[in-house]
Design a protein around this motif. Structure first.
Motif, PDB file in Angstrom:
ATOM      1  N   ARG A 641       0.858  -1.195   0.000  1.00  0.00           N
ATOM      2  CA  ARG A 641       0.000   0.000   0.000  1.00  0.00           C
ATOM      3  C   ARG A 641       0.878   1.223   0.000  1.00  0.00           C
ATOM      4  NH1 ARG A 641      -2.652  -3.727   2.708  1.00  0.00           N
ATOM      5  NH2 ARG A 641      -4.859  -4.003   2.192  1.00  0.00           N
ATOM      6  N   VAL A 642       0.632   2.111  -0.962  1.00  0.00           N
ATOM      7  CA  VAL A 642       1.410   3.348  -1.060  1.00  0.00           C
ATOM      8  C   VAL A 642       0.443   4.485  -1.369  1.00  0.00           C
ATOM      9  CG1 VAL A 642       3.561   2.251  -1.803  1.00  0.00           C
ATOM     10  CG2 VAL A 642       1.859   2.917  -3.523  1.00  0.00           C
ATOM     11  N   THR A 643       0.993   5.668  -1.545  1.00  0.00           N
ATOM     12  CA  THR A 643       0.200   6.805  -1.971  1.00  0.00           C
ATOM     13  C   THR A 643       0.466   7.024  -3.457  1.00  0.00           C
ATOM     14  OG1 THR A 643       0.497   7.753   0.203  1.00  0.00           O
ATOM     15  CG2 THR A 643      -0.206   9.255  -1.522  1.00  0.00           C
ATOM     16  N   ALA A 644      -0.575   7.226  -4.234  1.00  0.00           N
ATOM     17  CA  ALA A 644      -0.381   7.353  -5.687  1.00  0.00           C
ATOM     18  C   ALA A 644       0.540   8.527  -5.998  1.00  0.00           C
ATOM     19  CB  ALA A 644      -1.726   7.535  -6.387  1.00  0.00           C
ATOM     20  N   ALA A 645       1.493   8.264  -6.895  1.00  0.00           N
ATOM     21  CA  ALA A 645       2.497   9.279  -7.221  1.00  0.00           C
ATOM     22  C   ALA A 645       2.075  10.126  -8.420  1.00  0.00           C
ATOM     23  CB  ALA A 645       3.827   8.601  -7.514  1.00  0.00           C
ATOM     24  N   GLY A 646       0.955   9.774  -9.042  1.00  0.00           N
ATOM     25  CA  GLY A 646       0.513  10.537 -10.200  1.00  0.00           C
ATOM     26  C   GLY A 646      -0.972  10.305 -10.408  1.00  0.00           C
ATOM     27  N   SER A 647      -1.551  11.101 -11.278  1.00  0.00           N
ATOM     28  CA  SER A 647      -2.970  10.942 -11.594  1.00  0.00           C
ATOM     29  C   SER A 647      -3.118  10.490 -13.035  1.00  0.00           C
ATOM     30  CB  SER A 647      -3.704  12.286 -11.439  1.00  0.00           C
ATOM     31  OG  SER A 647      -3.579  12.747 -10.125  1.00  0.00           O
ATOM     32  N   GLY A 648      -4.163   9.694 -13.245  1.00  0.00           N
ATOM     33  CA  GLY A 648      -4.409   9.236 -14.609  1.00  0.00           C
ATOM     34  C   GLY A 648      -5.194   7.953 -14.589  1.00  0.00           C
ATOM     35  N   VAL A 649      -5.009   7.160 -15.628  1.00  0.00           N
ATOM     36  CA  VAL A 649      -5.774   5.927 -15.760  1.00  0.00           C
ATOM     37  C   VAL A 649      -4.818   4.741 -15.781  1.00  0.00           C
ATOM     38  CG1 VAL A 649      -7.313   4.628 -17.286  1.00  0.00           C
ATOM     39  CG2 VAL A 649      -7.582   7.106 -17.057  1.00  0.00           C
ATOM     40  N   ASP A 650      -5.169   3.709 -15.024  1.00  0.00           N
ATOM     41  CA  ASP A 650      -4.423   2.456 -15.104  1.00  0.00           C
ATOM     42  C   ASP A 650      -4.879   1.737 -16.378  1.00  0.00           C
ATOM     43  OD1 ASP A 650      -3.303  -0.032 -14.925  1.00  0.00           O
ATOM     44  OD2 ASP A 650      -4.060  -0.478 -12.907  1.00  0.00           O
ATOM     45  N   LEU A 651      -3.974   1.611 -17.326  1.00  0.00           N
ATOM     46  CA  LEU A 651      -4.363   1.060 -18.625  1.00  0.00           C
ATOM     47  C   LEU A 651      -4.715  -0.425 -18.551  1.00  0.00           C
ATOM     48  CD1 LEU A 651      -1.827   2.854 -20.992  1.00  0.00           C
ATOM     49  CD2 LEU A 651      -4.222   3.432 -20.547  1.00  0.00           C
ATOM     50  N   LEU A 652      -4.361  -1.091 -17.466  1.00  0.00           N
ATOM     51  CA  LEU A 652      -4.684  -2.517 -17.362  1.00  0.00           C
ATOM     52  C   LEU A 652      -6.085  -2.747 -16.822  1.00  0.00           C
ATOM     53  CD1 LEU A 652      -1.282  -3.983 -16.149  1.00  0.00           C
ATOM     54  CD2 LEU A 652      -2.092  -3.470 -18.452  1.00  0.00           C
ATOM     55  N   THR A 653      -6.543  -1.845 -15.960  1.00  0.00           N
ATOM     56  CA  THR A 653      -7.869  -2.044 -15.353  1.00  0.00           C
ATOM     57  C   THR A 653      -8.879  -0.993 -15.792  1.00  0.00           C
ATOM     58  OG1 THR A 653      -7.207  -0.639 -13.510  1.00  0.00           O
ATOM     59  CG2 THR A 653      -6.898  -3.026 -13.228  1.00  0.00           C
ATOM     60  N   GLY A 654      -8.391   0.117 -16.311  1.00  0.00           N
ATOM     61  CA  GLY A 654      -9.281   1.237 -16.615  1.00  0.00           C
ATOM     62  C   GLY A 654      -9.575   2.093 -15.385  1.00  0.00           C
ATOM     63  N   ARG A 656      -9.371   4.831 -12.458  1.00  0.00           N
ATOM     64  CA  ARG A 656      -8.786   6.171 -12.304  1.00  0.00           C
ATOM     65  C   ARG A 656      -7.902   6.178 -11.063  1.00  0.00           C
ATOM     66  NH1 ARG A 656      -9.112  10.180 -15.106  1.00  0.00           N
ATOM     67  NH2 ARG A 656      -7.965  11.214 -13.436  1.00  0.00           N
ATOM     68  N   ILE A 657      -6.788   6.816 -11.164  1.00  0.00           N
ATOM     69  CA  ILE A 657      -5.867   6.915 -10.027  1.00  0.00           C
ATOM     70  C   ILE A 657      -5.619   8.397  -9.787  1.00  0.00           C
ATOM     71  CG2 ILE A 657      -3.459   6.515  -9.335  1.00  0.00           C
ATOM     72  CD1 ILE A 657      -3.666   3.795 -10.747  1.00  0.00           C
ATOM     73  N   THR A 658      -5.655   8.792  -8.506  1.00  0.00           N
ATOM     74  CA  THR A 658      -5.485  10.211  -8.195  1.00  0.00           C
ATOM     75  C   THR A 658      -4.274  10.396  -7.287  1.00  0.00           C
ATOM     76  OG1 THR A 658      -7.868  10.423  -8.305  1.00  0.00           O
ATOM     77  CG2 THR A 658      -6.677  12.263  -7.314  1.00  0.00           C
ATOM     78  N   ARG A 659      -3.431  11.313  -7.671  1.00  0.00           N
ATOM     79  CA  ARG A 659      -2.216  11.594  -6.909  1.00  0.00           C
ATOM     80  C   ARG A 659      -2.549  11.865  -5.444  1.00  0.00           C
ATOM     81  NH1 ARG A 659       2.750  13.818  -8.250  1.00  0.00           N
ATOM     82  NH2 ARG A 659       2.097  14.249 -10.379  1.00  0.00           N
ATOM     83  N   GLY A 660      -1.781  11.262  -4.558  1.00  0.00           N
ATOM     84  CA  GLY A 660      -1.961  11.505  -3.138  1.00  0.00           C
ATOM     85  C   GLY A 660      -2.969  10.570  -2.473  1.00  0.00           C
ATOM     86  N   ARG A 661      -3.774   9.893  -3.278  1.00  0.00           N
ATOM     87  CA  ARG A 661      -4.753   8.954  -2.715  1.00  0.00           C
ATOM     88  C   ARG A 661      -4.092   7.588  -2.501  1.00  0.00           C
ATOM     89  NH1 ARG A 661      -9.929  10.761  -4.515  1.00  0.00           N
ATOM     90  NH2 ARG A 661     -10.854   8.871  -3.679  1.00  0.00           N
ATOM     91  N   PRO A 662      -4.658   6.787  -1.575  1.00  0.00           N
ATOM     92  CA  PRO A 662      -4.068   5.464  -1.338  1.00  0.00           C
ATOM     93  C   PRO A 662      -4.123   4.601  -2.602  1.00  0.00           C
ATOM     94  CG  PRO A 662      -5.700   6.007   0.341  1.00  0.00           C
ATOM     95  CD  PRO A 662      -5.815   7.055  -0.704  1.00  0.00           C
ATOM     96  N   LEU A 663      -3.067   3.837  -2.791  1.00  0.00           N
ATOM     97  CA  LEU A 663      -2.993   2.940  -3.945  1.00  0.00           C
ATOM     98  C   LEU A 663      -2.519   1.595  -3.432  1.00  0.00           C
ATOM     99  CD1 LEU A 663      -3.039   2.641  -7.076  1.00  0.00           C
ATOM    100  CD2 LEU A 663      -0.636   3.304  -7.055  1.00  0.00           C
ATOM    101  N   ARG A 664      -3.284   0.547  -3.756  1.00  0.00           N
ATOM    102  CA  ARG A 664      -2.912  -0.786  -3.312  1.00  0.00           C
ATOM    103  C   ARG A 664      -2.539  -1.623  -4.516  1.00  0.00           C
ATOM    104  NH1 ARG A 664      -5.203  -5.751  -3.125  1.00  0.00           N
ATOM    105  NH2 ARG A 664      -4.758  -7.091  -1.329  1.00  0.00           N
TER     106      ARG A 664
END
Ligand code: GLA
Ligand code: ZN
Length: 677
Positions: A641-654, A656-664
């Motif tokens: 579990r980390v904090t998202a380092a950038g915003s955009g779209v994960d091309l494998l799942t579609g 949305r990822i937002t910078r600063g939000r938790p990312l697993r």
């Protein structure tokens, strides 16, 4: 010319339908469709099939195989088939088999077994390539030519001896120059006729194997010659292909950090680089990253093809561990993250007999699709389809260069003294590991590469310094960059003769140190090194080689703690122009290497997004249209579990990822983030 033009990452691999009856070909086609396999490498070992006798060429089987693949819409990487010569050839012309290091003339057997200097081999291999190309050049399914296979090994026959003498005439011009380069006054070796020169082997200059030679200059030139001789074989075939196929790119499959062939000397002659990734174990993520970067660096950052990897197991090792679930996918994405524009397997269907019958394949002997391996392959096929063209042609925006040099590798490892225990790859791997852990995007560059775009250049064990390299490294530091080099650097010139100056030779002004003495010890001897000052200081172990450094202006950042040189410098930093020249005088344990590397990086703000999350790899590629792709690869068997380092779209799942939000990221998980700015 560069890479084959494709609309997505080609997916598939080596296919050998000639080993099977045609009803199996039909099964394969259905299974390939199910796995989204769109690319097949055909005919790698077909010489005996396509030329069953010297005067007989028979393409009837290959015709059917090629037609079938094309009819199913697959792209073909078509081999010339010269990776193994046929029995009739060796029988008719015993000169085509190799003579080994011990002087034994081999008889027919194995593969990769042809003498590179044999005129018969050269003529007939080129003729086969010519005929294959002439026959299939017009077929739009053929997107690449695959010459030979995994060039390597060496030959010591009389034909090679003669070719070596010609090569030497060309390199040195005169016997006087050769005698000077080889330092032949030592041990009464002054050559007065070219014919007196023998290939360095167990029968001549060597004892205890290929790394123990009385004359490093001779052995070094033979290594260079052998690499060039095999390159000539590649070029023979490439020229023959070009007669009828002017536009289809030509490659041969490299083997990563493979010592016998200097890929930097080869790469300009390939239209694109491809390589076969067989890591030694499943704990080699950093090493694979380094090797991908090395392969990408061969053609100035141009993407490469991953020509082979096993979907599951190898067969040639004593023990062949299985890739755990998710690993094949993770490592495939790692390849793409580092510049692979194709993901191909060896092999699509398992051989029934011979030494690779237990080598993993997408389709096993039973021909099932409900196996774990097939399922994982099919899932990856679907993912690559979803990715589409997004990563094709994308470049790595590296500001750090790690120098890799075959000449230094050879020179260091054929040297008597200071220590046989210092291995070039180990030193390079340690410095690379520190950069990889820090999440740095880097290029692995040749010593001849343009260094003007880099902030940091790391040159581990740069034993040989050739041409204007020292000046180019000085230029990096002069404009504010950092250059880091280590023990056993700057020792010899291009002929492996010592510099008649203080060590580290031409690197002296940049590093601001002088080394008069060095102490090599067994692996059990540790000299602790204290790094840094005050509360931040750490103590790490150093081993194998301890150079005794006398600063000539450099500042001391680490010192030995034991022996008669306790308190003297082990790590230094020299101000040079607006930047620095660093010198590490001993083989620090990984924590020490990482400390030094992070000091260097700190000045340039080059850490990746997760420098302190172990085994979470990040890599950036920038597409031709400027789109940034951030690859995150979780090499752990647990989620992270980390904090998202950038915003955009994960091309494998579609997603949305937002910078600063938790990312697993799940265990062995992958994210391909198309960043939005
Ligand atoms: C190499 C070869 C292949 C096959 C595989 C097995 O990469 O190119 O022909 O032998 O190894 O791992
Ligand atoms: Zn030979």
């Amino acid at each position: 010319m560069s890479l084959p033009v494709t609309s997505k990452v080609p997916f598939g691999g080596d296919h050998n339908p000639q080993q099977w009856p045609e009803d199996v070909w039909k099964q394969d086609d259905l299974l390939f469709d199910a796995a989204r396999i769109d690319t097949v490498t055909l005919g790698v070992f077909d010489w005996a099939l396509t030329q069953p006798a010297q005067e007989v060429y028979d393409f009837s089987v290959l015709d059917r195989i090629v037609e079938r693949a094309a009819a199913r819409g697959r792209q073909i990487c078509l081999a010339t088939g010269t990776g193994a010569h046929p029995p009739w050839l060796a029988r008719a012309y015993p000169e085509v088999t190799r003579t080994d290091f011990e002087g034994r003339r081999h008889r027919f057997g194995q593969r990769h077994n042809s003498c590179p200097s044999s005129p018969v081999f050269r003529r007939l291999s080129a003729e086969l390539a010519r005929r294959v190309a002439r026959r299939y050049a017009g077929n739009p399914a053929v997107v690449a030519w695959h010459v030979g296979n995994e060039y390597g090994g060496a030959c010591y026959c009389d034909l090679c001896a003669a070719a070596f003498r010609d090569w030497l005439r060309h390199r040195h011009g005169s016997l006087d120059a050769l005698n000077t380069a080889w330092y032949t006054t030592f041990w009464s070796h002054t050559f007065t006729d070219w014919d007196q020169i023998e290939p360095p082997s167990a029968l001549t200059e060597h004892w205890r194997g290929p790394d123990h030679t009385a004359f490093q200059g001779i052995t070094l030139d033979y290594l260079r010659f052998m690499s060039d001789a095999m390159l000539t074989n590649f070029l023979d075939e490439k020229a023959a292909i070009r007669e009828s196929s002017p536009d289809v790119p030509v490659t041969t499959n490299f083997m990563g950090m493979y010592r016998p062939i200097d890929y930097h000397r080869w790469a300009p002659h390939l239209d694109f680089v491809s390589w076969d990734n067989y890591p030694p174990d499943d704990d080699s993520a950093a090493r694979m990253a380094l090797t991908h970067d090395l392969m990408r660096g061969l053609k100035d950052g141009q993407p490469f093809w991953l020509m082979e990897q096993t979907p599951s197991v190898t067969a040639c090792r004593d023990v062949n561990p299985l890739k755990r679930p998710g690993l094949m996918r993770l490592w495939s994405w790692q390849a793409v993250a580092h510049g692979a524009d194709a993901v191909l397997f060896f092999q699509l269907r398992a051989s029934r007999g011979a030494c690779e019958k237990y080598h993993g394949a997408v389709i096993g002997h039973a021909g099932r699709s409900d196996t774990r391996v097939f399922r994982e392959v099919a899932e990856l096929g679907a993912e690559l389809e979803r990715l589409g063209p997004a990563s094709l042609g994308a470049r790595t925006p590296a500001r750090v260069a790690l120098l890799f040099d075959w000449d230094s590798w050879w020179a260091l490892e054929i040297s008597d003294g200071p220590s046989r225990l210092v291995r070039y790859q180990q030193v390079v791997l340690a410095y690379h590991r520190a950069l990889w852990d820090a999440g740095v995007d880097l290029d692995v560059a040749a010593v001849t590469a343009d260094l003007s775009g880099y902030d940091v250049v790391v040159a581990p064990a740069l034993h040989m310094v050739k041409g204007d390299l020292a000046q180019r490294l000085e230029a990096v530091a002069a404009r504010g960059g950092s250059v880091l080099t280590t023990f056993l650097s700057g020792r010899v010139d291009e002929n492996d003769n010592a510099f008649l100056t203080d060590v580290p030779g031409p690197l002296g002004p940049l590093t601001g140190v002088r080394v008069d003495e060095w102490d090599a010890r067994g692996p059990e001897v540790v000299n602790p090194v204290r790094l840094g000052a005050g509360d931040d200081r750490i103590e790490v172990a150093a081993r194998l080689l301890f150079e005794i450094v006398i600063p000539q202006g450099a500042e001391v950042l680490g010192t030995y703690r034991a022996d008669f040189y306790a308190g003297t410098p082990a790590v230094t930093r020299n101000c040079f122009g607006d930047g620095h020249g660093w010198y590490v005088a001993t083989d620090l344990e990984q924590a020490g290497v990482s400390w030094v590397v992070r000091q260097v990086l700190a000045r340039h703000d080059l850490l990746g997004p997760y420098p302190d999350v172990a085994d979470l790899e990040s890599a950036v590629r920038v597409a031709p249209d400027g789109t940034r792709l951030l690859f995150l690869l979780n090499h752990r068997a647990e989620p992270v579990r980390v904090t998202a380092a950038g915003s955009g779209v994960d091309l494998l799942t579609g997603d949305r990822i937002t910078r600063g939000r938790p990312l697993r990221l799940p265990a062995r998980g992958v994210v391909v983030l198309r960043e939005q700015r």
